[in-house]
Design a protein around this motif. Structure first.
Motif, PDB file in Angstrom:
ATOM      1  N   ASN A 212      44.212  46.855  41.659  1.00  0.00           N
ATOM      2  CA  ASN A 212      44.113  45.754  40.743  1.00  0.00           C
ATOM      3  C   ASN A 212      43.041  45.087  41.776  1.00  0.00           C
ATOM      4  O   ASN A 212      42.709  43.752  41.534  1.00  0.00           O
ATOM      5  CB  ASN A 212      45.379  44.601  41.195  1.00  0.00           C
ATOM      6  CG  ASN A 212      45.733  45.157  40.006  1.00  0.00           C
ATOM      7  OD1 ASN A 212      45.949  46.850  39.702  1.00  0.00           O
ATOM      8  ND2 ASN A 212      47.504  45.801  40.293  1.00  0.00           N
ATOM      9  N   THR A 213      42.596  45.606  43.068  1.00  0.00           N
ATOM     10  CA  THR A 213      41.193  44.283  43.974  1.00  0.00           C
ATOM     11  C   THR A 213      40.257  44.846  42.891  1.00  0.00           C
ATOM     12  O   THR A 213      39.192  46.631  43.343  1.00  0.00           O
ATOM     13  CB  THR A 213      41.257  44.928  45.125  1.00  0.00           C
ATOM     14  OG1 THR A 213      42.531  44.544  45.370  1.00  0.00           O
ATOM     15  CG2 THR A 213      40.325  44.346  45.355  1.00  0.00           C
ATOM     16  N   ARG A 214      39.310  44.370  41.959  1.00  0.00           N
ATOM     17  CA  ARG A 214      38.473  45.061  41.630  1.00  0.00           C
ATOM     18  C   ARG A 214      37.524  43.648  40.664  1.00  0.00           C
ATOM     19  O   ARG A 214      37.695  42.635  40.924  1.00  0.00           O
ATOM     20  CB  ARG A 214      38.878  45.890  40.174  1.00  0.00           C
ATOM     21  CG  ARG A 214      39.582  45.365  39.783  1.00  0.00           C
ATOM     22  CD  ARG A 214      40.632  46.248  38.962  1.00  0.00           C
ATOM     23  NE  ARG A 214      39.950  46.594  37.760  1.00  0.00           N
ATOM     24  CZ  ARG A 214      40.526  47.529  36.381  1.00  0.00           C
ATOM     25  NH1 ARG A 214      41.986  48.026  36.833  1.00  0.00           N
ATOM     26  NH2 ARG A 214      39.815  48.108  35.586  1.00  0.00           N
ATOM     27  N   GLU A 215      36.728  43.841  39.329  1.00  0.00           N
ATOM     28  CA  GLU A 215      35.910  42.842  38.915  1.00  0.00           C
ATOM     29  C   GLU A 215      36.636  42.635  37.864  1.00  0.00           C
ATOM     30  O   GLU A 215      37.113  43.613  37.144  1.00  0.00           O
ATOM     31  CB  GLU A 215      34.538  43.560  38.681  1.00  0.00           C
ATOM     32  CG  GLU A 215      33.542  42.782  38.143  1.00  0.00           C
ATOM     33  CD  GLU A 215      31.941  43.208  37.815  1.00  0.00           C
ATOM     34  OE1 GLU A 215      32.075  44.480  38.139  1.00  0.00           O
ATOM     35  OE2 GLU A 215      31.284  42.518  38.184  1.00  0.00           O
ATOM     36  N   VAL A 216      36.740  41.101  37.912  1.00  0.00           N
ATOM     37  CA  VAL A 216      37.035  41.311  36.434  1.00  0.00           C
ATOM     38  C   VAL A 216      36.765  40.145  35.599  1.00  0.00           C
ATOM     39  O   VAL A 216      37.329  40.498  34.633  1.00  0.00           O
ATOM     40  CB  VAL A 216      38.153  39.736  36.806  1.00  0.00           C
ATOM     41  CG1 VAL A 216      38.345  38.907  37.173  1.00  0.00           C
ATOM     42  CG2 VAL A 216      39.875  40.009  36.388  1.00  0.00           C
ATOM     43  N   TYR A 217      35.749  39.535  36.034  1.00  0.00           N
ATOM     44  CA  TYR A 217      35.229  39.043  34.457  1.00  0.00           C
ATOM     45  C   TYR A 217      33.239  39.342  35.526  1.00  0.00           C
ATOM     46  O   TYR A 217      33.444  39.204  36.853  1.00  0.00           O
ATOM     47  CB  TYR A 217      35.261  37.870  34.618  1.00  0.00           C
ATOM     48  CG  TYR A 217      34.228  37.265  33.608  1.00  0.00           C
ATOM     49  CD1 TYR A 217      34.693  36.981  32.174  1.00  0.00           C
ATOM     50  CD2 TYR A 217      33.107  36.309  33.718  1.00  0.00           C
ATOM     51  CE1 TYR A 217      33.615  36.819  31.273  1.00  0.00           C
ATOM     52  CE2 TYR A 217      32.042  35.506  32.531  1.00  0.00           C
ATOM     53  CZ  TYR A 217      32.781  35.636  31.810  1.00  0.00           C
ATOM     54  OH  TYR A 217      31.849  34.955  30.422  1.00  0.00           O
ATOM     55  N   PRO A 218      32.100  39.385  34.774  1.00  0.00           N
ATOM     56  CA  PRO A 218      30.997  40.068  34.808  1.00  0.00           C
ATOM     57  C   PRO A 218      30.721  38.780  36.216  1.00  0.00           C
ATOM     58  O   PRO A 218      30.857  37.839  36.568  1.00  0.00           O
ATOM     59  CB  PRO A 218      29.909  39.816  34.130  1.00  0.00           C
ATOM     60  CG  PRO A 218      30.826  39.855  32.804  1.00  0.00           C
ATOM     61  CD  PRO A 218      32.148  39.976  33.104  1.00  0.00           C
ATOM     62  N   ASN A 219      30.792  39.417  37.689  1.00  0.00           N
ATOM     63  CA  ASN A 219      30.268  39.132  39.297  1.00  0.00           C
ATOM     64  C   ASN A 219      31.772  38.320  39.267  1.00  0.00           C
ATOM     65  O   ASN A 219      31.049  37.462  40.319  1.00  0.00           O
ATOM     66  CB  ASN A 219      29.110  38.069  38.890  1.00  0.00           C
ATOM     67  CG  ASN A 219      27.563  38.522  38.589  1.00  0.00           C
ATOM     68  OD1 ASN A 219      27.886  39.798  38.220  1.00  0.00           O
ATOM     69  ND2 ASN A 219      26.729  37.547  37.943  1.00  0.00           N
ATOM     70  N   LEU A 220      32.559  38.038  39.103  1.00  0.00           N
ATOM     71  CA  LEU A 220      33.948  37.726  39.274  1.00  0.00           C
ATOM     72  C   LEU A 220      34.673  38.818  40.154  1.00  0.00           C
ATOM     73  O   LEU A 220      35.508  39.866  39.147  1.00  0.00           O
ATOM     74  CB  LEU A 220      34.342  36.736  38.485  1.00  0.00           C
ATOM     75  CG  LEU A 220      36.247  36.227  39.124  1.00  0.00           C
ATOM     76  CD1 LEU A 220      35.839  35.134  40.327  1.00  0.00           C
ATOM     77  CD2 LEU A 220      36.154  35.424  37.847  1.00  0.00           C
ATOM     78  N   TYR A 221      35.111  38.917  41.335  1.00  0.00           N
ATOM     79  CA  TYR A 221      36.410  39.595  41.677  1.00  0.00           C
ATOM     80  C   TYR A 221      37.768  39.053  42.179  1.00  0.00           C
ATOM     81  O   TYR A 221      37.476  37.847  42.218  1.00  0.00           O
ATOM     82  CB  TYR A 221      35.648  40.469  42.907  1.00  0.00           C
ATOM     83  CG  TYR A 221      34.236  41.405  42.580  1.00  0.00           C
ATOM     84  CD1 TYR A 221      33.069  40.696  42.422  1.00  0.00           C
ATOM     85  CD2 TYR A 221      34.842  42.837  42.578  1.00  0.00           C
ATOM     86  CE1 TYR A 221      32.418  41.778  42.272  1.00  0.00           C
ATOM     87  CE2 TYR A 221      33.498  43.298  42.194  1.00  0.00           C
ATOM     88  CZ  TYR A 221      32.195  43.637  41.668  1.00  0.00           C
ATOM     89  OH  TYR A 221      31.277  43.934  42.396  1.00  0.00           O
ATOM     90  N   VAL A 222      38.671  39.362  41.571  1.00  0.00           N
ATOM     91  CA  VAL A 222      40.045  39.622  42.535  1.00  0.00           C
ATOM     92  C   VAL A 222      40.595  40.178  44.037  1.00  0.00           C
ATOM     93  O   VAL A 222      39.943  41.644  43.972  1.00  0.00           O
ATOM     94  CB  VAL A 222      41.410  39.272  41.516  1.00  0.00           C
ATOM     95  CG1 VAL A 222      41.101  37.925  41.069  1.00  0.00           C
ATOM     96  CG2 VAL A 222      40.554  40.993  40.427  1.00  0.00           C
ATOM     97  N   ALA A 223      40.766  39.657  44.574  1.00  0.00           N
ATOM     98  CA  ALA A 223      41.648  40.092  45.953  1.00  0.00           C
ATOM     99  C   ALA A 223      42.788  39.030  46.394  1.00  0.00           C
ATOM    100  O   ALA A 223      42.918  38.201  45.834  1.00  0.00           O
ATOM    101  CB  ALA A 223      40.297  39.894  46.999  1.00  0.00           C
ATOM    102  N   GLY A 224      43.326  40.148  47.350  1.00  0.00           N
ATOM    103  CA  GLY A 224      44.949  39.761  47.348  1.00  0.00           C
ATOM    104  C   GLY A 224      45.512  39.143  46.473  1.00  0.00           C
ATOM    105  O   GLY A 224      45.720  40.211  45.457  1.00  0.00           O
ATOM    106  N   MET A 225      47.201  38.158  46.748  1.00  0.00           N
ATOM    107  CA  MET A 225      47.902  38.544  45.735  1.00  0.00           C
ATOM    108  C   MET A 225      47.341  37.282  44.083  1.00  0.00           C
ATOM    109  O   MET A 225      47.923  38.225  43.061  1.00  0.00           O
ATOM    110  CB  MET A 225      48.856  37.287  45.912  1.00  0.00           C
ATOM    111  CG  MET A 225      49.849  36.996  45.583  1.00  0.00           C
ATOM    112  SD  MET A 225      50.743  38.403  45.853  1.00  0.00           S
ATOM    113  CE  MET A 225      51.685  38.779  44.194  1.00  0.00           C
ATOM    114  N   ALA A 226      45.772  37.275  44.011  1.00  0.00           N
ATOM    115  CA  ALA A 226      45.094  36.248  42.796  1.00  0.00           C
ATOM    116  C   ALA A 226      44.965  38.843  41.362  1.00  0.00           C
ATOM    117  O   ALA A 226      44.668  38.342  41.004  1.00  0.00           O
ATOM    118  CB  ALA A 226      44.350  36.011  42.833  1.00  0.00           C
TER     119      ALA A 226
END
Ligand code: 48F
Length: 259
Positions: A212-226
Motif C-alpha cells: 500500500n506504500t505507493r503513488e496514489v495521485y500523480p506525484n503524491l505518495y502515501v507512507a505509513g499508516m496513511a
C-alpha cells in the motif's frame, strides 16, 4: 562577551528566513513527522535529495513517543529491527523469538536526530492545509502556521513547490483527503476514493503496508499508516516495523522516479 538581546532575535529571524527561502523549491516535501515520514526523509536526504518535512505539532515523532497505551516501548519484527537497530543504531531487545522491543523515547529521538544529520530539513509547527495541482499532477503544498489553524484565524497560507509529495500524516491521511475533496474520485485506488482504515489486526496490517506504500495521485505518495487508511487495510497498533519499512520503501520509489 556582553549579550545583546536584539542580536539574538536577529540571528533567529535571519537564519530561519534564509532556510525557508532555500526550501521554497524541493525534490520531496513530506507531510508528517511520525516514524514513516522521518524514515523516508532520512533515506532520501542521505541519497542527496533536497527534502523538507512539515510537522503540525511542536514535537517530531508522531505516535512513536507513547509506545502502547503510554507504556513507552515499541515492538518491531526482524525486518523492522534491521532498520531500527541496523541503520539507526537503536537498541532492540529480543523479548521472545521474532519480537524485538525498543525504548520509544530512544527510537523517536534517534530517528529525528539521524534524519536531521542526514540533511532532512524539518519545519515544525506548520500544517499542510492544501496542495497545488497543475495538469492533474501535484506540484506543491499549501502551508500555514499551526497556531493560525488552532486559533481559526482567517489568514491566507503560503506555498512551496515540490517535485513529489509524501503523505505521512498517519491515520487521517490528510493530504490525500484534500486531493479527494478537490479532485473527486481520481485516486489510484480500487474505488478512486480513500477506502478507509479497517480494525486493528497487526499481522494483516503489517503484511499489507508495503504493497500500500505507493503513488496514489500523480506525484503524491502515501507512507505509513496513511497507506493502509487510503488502501483500506488494517491498523496495527504499537508494532512499528512496518512504519520504518514503509518509509524506506517510499524513499526507494521516489529515488527511482526522480533519477
Ligand atoms: O501518526 P504518525 O506517527 O504517522 P505514521 O508515521 O506512524 C503511525 C504510528 O505512529 C502509529 C501506528 C503504528 O503501527 O499505527 O499510529 O504513519 O505521525 C503523523 C504525523 O503527521 C502530523 C501529525 O501531527 C503526526 O505527528 N500531521 C498530521 N496531519 C498533518 C500533520 C498536516 N496536515 N500537516 C502537518 N503535519
Amino acid at each position: 562577551m556582553k549579550l545583546d538581546d536584539i542580536k539574538i532575535s536577529k540571528a533567529i529571524i535571519e537564519e530561519y528566513m534564509d532556510e525557508l527561502m532555500d526550501y521554497l523549491d524541493v525534490d520531496v516535501a513530506i507531510g508528517g513527522g511520525g516514524p514513516s515520514g522521518l524514515t523516508a526523509g532520512y533515506y532520501l536526504s542521505k541519497a542527496g535529495f533536497k527534502v523538507s518535512l512539515f510537522e503540525r505539532k511542536l514535537s517530531i515523532g508522531g505516535g512513536m513517543w507513547g509506545g502502547g497505551m503510554m507504556f513507552n516501548k515499541i515492538v518491531v519484527q526482524e525486518a523492522g529491527r534491521e532498520i531500527l537497530e541496523g541503520e539507526f543504531g537503536v537498541n532492540c531487545k529480543e523479548h521472545e523469538k521474532g519480537y524485538y522491543v525498543a525504548d520509544s523515547i530512544e527510537a523517536a529521538s534517534t530517528l529525528c536526530s539521524k534524519a536531521c544529520k542526514a540533511g532532512l530539513k524539518i519545519f515544525n509547527l506548520i500544517s499542510i492545509e492544501d496542495v497545488m495541482i497543475r495538469n492533474e499532477r501535484i506540484t506543491g503544498l499549501v502551508l500555514n502556521w499551526t497556531a493560525v489553524e488552532m486559533a481559526g484565524l482567517h489568514i491566507d497560507p503560503l506555498t512551496i513547490r515540490s517535485k513529489t509529495v509524501i503523505d505521512a500524516t498517519g491515520h487521517d491521511c490528510e493530504i490525500v483527503r484534500v486531493v479527494q475533496r478537490k479532485m473527486g474520485p481520481r485516486l489510484m485506488t480500487e474505488t478512486g476514493e480513500i477506502m478507509g482504515e479497517k480494525p486493528m489486526w497487526a499481522d494483516r496490517g503489517e503484511a499489507s503496508l508495503l504493497e500500500n506504500t505507493r503513488e496514489v495521485y500523480p506525484n503524491l505518495y502515501v507512507a505509513g499508516m496513511a497507506s493502509n487508511a487510503v488502501y483500506g487495510s488494517h491498523r496495527m497498533g504499537p508494532i512499528f516495523g512496518g512504519m520504518l519499512l514503509s518509509g524506506k520503501r517510499v524513499a526507494d520509489l521516489i529515488m527511482e522516479k526522480l533519477r
